[in-house]
Design a protein around this motif. Structure first.
Motif, mmCIF file in Angstrom:
data_model
loop_
_atom_site.group_PDB
_atom_site.id
_atom_site.type_symbol
_atom_site.label_atom_id
_atom_site.label_comp_id
_atom_site.label_asym_id
_atom_site.label_seq_id
_atom_site.Cartn_x
_atom_site.Cartn_y
_atom_site.Cartn_z
ATOM 1 N N ARG A 174 -51.968 -35.034 116.242
ATOM 2 C CA ARG A 174 -52.598 -36.359 116.353
ATOM 3 C C ARG A 174 -54.104 -36.184 116.481
ATOM 4 N NH1 ARG A 174 -48.558 -35.994 119.917
ATOM 5 N NH2 ARG A 174 -46.685 -37.169 119.431
ATOM 6 N N TYR B 97 -55.765 -41.529 114.596
ATOM 7 C CA TYR B 97 -54.353 -41.913 114.615
ATOM 8 C C TYR B 97 -53.664 -41.144 115.744
ATOM 9 C CZ TYR B 97 -55.472 -43.786 110.031
ATOM 10 O OH TYR B 97 -56.050 -44.488 109.006
ATOM 11 N N ASN C 288 -44.639 -41.983 111.478
ATOM 12 C CA ASN C 288 -45.221 -43.313 111.414
ATOM 13 C C ASN C 288 -44.934 -43.923 110.034
ATOM 14 O OD1 ASN C 288 -46.881 -45.570 111.221
ATOM 15 N ND2 ASN C 288 -48.575 -44.608 112.301
ATOM 16 N N CYS D 223 -55.756 -36.478 109.168
ATOM 17 C CA CYS D 223 -55.902 -37.715 108.399
ATOM 18 C C CYS D 223 -57.070 -37.596 107.426
ATOM 19 C CB CYS D 223 -56.082 -38.926 109.325
ATOM 20 S SG CYS D 223 -57.724 -39.148 110.030
ATOM 21 N N CYS E 141 -47.802 -44.614 107.474
ATOM 22 C CA CYS E 141 -48.440 -43.562 106.681
ATOM 23 C C CYS E 141 -48.215 -43.753 105.185
ATOM 24 C CB CYS E 141 -47.936 -42.190 107.108
ATOM 25 S SG CYS E 141 -48.507 -41.693 108.742
ATOM 26 N N ASP F 134 -47.555 -40.213 114.934
ATOM 27 C CA ASP F 134 -48.611 -39.695 114.054
ATOM 28 C C ASP F 134 -48.674 -38.178 114.190
ATOM 29 O OD1 ASP F 134 -49.583 -42.170 112.986
ATOM 30 O OD2 ASP F 134 -50.478 -42.578 114.942
#
Length: 109
Positions: free
Chosen positions: A22, A26, A96, A46, A99, A31
């Protein structure tokens, strides 16, 4: 698919990344995936973390590449395996569902 060679899990890069992948962008309980940038060869928490740290666009992966890593257990997945379920097929940790809105940023759809 499988775990990385030698049983090690690929590092997930990004800003403020915790032990399960994580980042500061996020941080929800689900996540927990890292996505491979084929340009730099690193898994990122991310697209925003990648953009902050790199001077190149995120290199989207082919659908059959092991381009997603579960941050909980280190299981490597290609896009069809990852997108077919709402949880890691190896450890069962939930992903999640939001996503999927970013899939076009990470994969050659």
């Amino acid at each position: 698919m499988e775990r990385a060679a030698g049983g090690t899990r690929p590092a997930v890069h990004g800003r403020g990344v915790d032990a399960e992948g994580r980042c500061t962008h996020y941080g929800g309980t689900r996540d927990v995936v890292g996505n491979l940038c084929v340009t730099c060869g690193k898994y990122w928490a991310c697209h925003r973390c990648h953009a902050e740290a790199c001077d190149h666009p995120f290199g989207r992966a082919p659908l059959d590449a092991p381009a997603v890593v579960c941050g909980v257990c280190g299981h490597l997945m290609n896009y069809p395996e990852y997108s077919a379920t709402a949880a890691c097929p190896a450890c069962g940790h939930g992903f999640n569902p939001g996503c999927s809105l970013h899939a076009h940023l990470y994969f050659r759809l």
